[in-house]
Design an enzyme around this catalytic site. Structure first.
Site, short mmCIF file in Angstrom:
data_model
loop_
_atom_site.label_atom_id
_atom_site.label_comp_id
_atom_site.label_asym_id
_atom_site.label_seq_id
_atom_site.Cartn_x
_atom_site.Cartn_y
_atom_site.Cartn_z
CG HIS A 54 -1.93 1.14 1.19
ND1 HIS A 54 -3.29 0.93 1.11
CD2 HIS A 54 -1.78 2.49 1.22
CE1 HIS A 54 -3.93 2.09 1.10
NE2 HIS A 54 -3.02 3.06 1.17
CG HIS A 56 -1.29 6.84 -1.93
ND1 HIS A 56 -2.53 7.03 -2.49
CD2 HIS A 56 -1.49 6.15 -0.78
CE1 HIS A 56 -3.46 6.49 -1.70
NE2 HIS A 56 -2.83 5.94 -0.67
CD GLN A 149 -7.08 10.96 -1.88
OE1 GLN A 149 -5.92 10.55 -1.93
NE2 GLN A 149 -7.85 10.72 -0.83
CG HIS A 207 -7.81 4.37 0.75
ND1 HIS A 207 -7.33 3.70 -0.35
CD2 HIS A 207 -6.80 5.19 1.17
CE1 HIS A 207 -6.09 4.10 -0.59
NE2 HIS A 207 -5.75 5.00 0.32
CD GLU A 210 -6.54 6.84 5.97
OE1 GLU A 210 -5.38 7.13 6.29
OE2 GLU A 210 -6.95 6.91 4.80
CG ASP A 306 -0.93 5.47 3.36
OD1 ASP A 306 -1.27 5.37 2.17
OD2 ASP A 306 -1.63 6.02 4.21
#
Length: 425
Positions: A54, A56, A149, A207, A210, A306
């Site tokens: 995981h 980005h 996102q 996701h 969170e 992350d």
């Protein structure tokens, strides 16, 4: 043999062995092997390589651009990134990602799953990463998650952009239900993603929850839809930090249903250690999902970093070992049996997610181990045990991808008054 790793120490096995590699796979593990090129582990640990499950990559190295995240919160990070997306270009994305990929390789990463923001009608980052994925094959394997996102239904055309990203070549369906404007949109987000998975045959990585909000309960929807559509083993929930705030009766029921559905869970200790608990004064919640309880129930739990220097996390250098180090402390996993779970959460457990394997206990975790017949994706360490690696955080001595050395770190030696210092017992 194409290559033999001499004098290797394997976790759970007494004595030293040689590991023979042939055709990109582990061909033999025996006390003495000969033939082909040789490298020496010098009595130190050899482990499976890391899966960074995981990250980005599209946002990597953007910390402070266009402005710093002054609150340090998740929500300000998302707002800053929304500003930065407008200035993305193919050259910008390529320069940042190609600079950092060698960091991951040097730290023993042979596989990366990256979430890529598709709430950009031009899909600039996605197209650049599809190029890079093809270019670096053989050095590091990349899976791309089509990640909306700003939401699928709160962002106009978000659902269509996810579909378009998959048509262009994204590997995994993403989602972010807790960021949608309403709970109804959030449920729709989950149902759309899993329905698309059922239709396309692709896996899902969402996701999910969170947040510190104990009313954020989209993981139950993920479990229900996974069962309904028979997608067990193909669906992962990333973060799930709200589980930390649920009452124990609800959390126990939820964990049982997560196990029943065959969901994977991915925790992200470095980022969530600093992003969660922002609404608390004292005591401040840790915000991490219930890692130990999930593992005890037989749920497959992996750990991902992350971020590396982006609007959400200003630190990082592409080392999954840092993820495990934070989890050891932050997740209260310092007991011996808990520590033994940390390396698998970076190796065999994320590998099962990557390959869509349904995990039942230890079943389904065998495919990424130092074992005859498995791919020769390996790390040769400069220390003898996993505990020594977690404690000293050393650079990796060698990293092998499909039986070939792709990274090497020359040993660094410290001296005090002329005497060599070794940080081992």
């Amino acid at each position: 043999m194409d290559l033999v790793i001499k004098d290797a120490r394997l976790t759970g096995r007494e004595g030293l062995v040689d590991i023979g590699l042939e055709g990109g796979r582990i061909a033999a593990i025996e006390p003495r092997l000969h033939g082909g090129e040789e490298i020496s582990a010098e009595g130190n640990l050899v482990s499976p390589s890391f899966y960074e499950i995981h990250i980005h990559l599209d946002a990597i190295l953007t910390e402070g651009d266009p402005r710093p995240n002054r609150s340090g919160s998740l929500w300000e990070g998302i707002a800053i990134w929304a500003e930065r997306v407008g200035r993305l270009s193919r050259e910008d994305v390529r320069a940042r990602v190609l600079k950092v990929l060698p960091w991951f390789v040097a730290h023993g990463v042979t596989h990366i799953r990256t979430h890529v923001d598709v709430c950009d009608p031009s899909l600039t980052a996605l197209k650049a990463l599809l190029e890079i994925k093809a270019e670096v094959k053989g050095l590091i394997d990349i899976q791309i998650v089509a990640f909306p996102q700003l939401g699928m239904f709160s962002f106009e055309g978000g659902d269509a952009l996810v579909r378009q990203a998959l048509e262009l070549g994204a590997d995994v369906i993403g989602g972010i239900p807790h960021y949608e404007i309403t709970r109804e949109y959030g449920v729709q987000n989950v149902k759309f993603a899993l329905s698309l998975a059922h239709e396309s045959g692709l896996p899902v990585d969402i996701h999910c929850d969170e947040t510190d909000d104990d009313h954020s309960r989209f993981l139950e929807t993920m479990a229900a839809e996974t069962l309904r559509l028979r997608l067990s083993g193909r669906v992962a929930a990333s973060h799930a930090t709200a589980m930390h705030s649920y009452n124990n009766a609800y959390a126990d029921k939820l964990i049982g249903n997560v196990k029943r559905a065959g969901l994977h869970v991915i925790c992200n200790p470095p980022d969530n250690a600093v992003l969660q608990g922002r609404f608390d004064h004292y005591p401040i919640r840790r915000g991490l999902t219930r890692v130990k309880e999930l593992l005890a129930a037989g749920v497959n739990v992996a750990a991902g970093h992350d971020s590396v220097m982006d609007p959400w996390y200003p630190m990082g250098k592409g080392d999954p070992l840092h993820t495990a180090f934070v989890l050891l402390h932050y997740g209260l996993m310092s007991g011996r049996e808990d520590r033994e779970q940390l390396f698998p959460m970076l190796t065999s457990r994320p590998a099962a997610i990557w390959h869509n394997r349904l995990v039942r206990g230890s079943e389904g975790l065998e495919g990424h181990a130092v074992a005859v017949g498995n791919p020769a994706d390996l790390i040769v360490w400069p220390v003898p045990t996993e505990d020594d690696a977690l404690r000293t955080l050393p650079m990796r001595r060698y990293v092998l991808k499909r039986g070939k050395v792709v990274a090497e770190t020359r040993p660094e030696v410290s001296y005090v008054q002329g005497q060599e210092v070794r940080f081992l017992r």
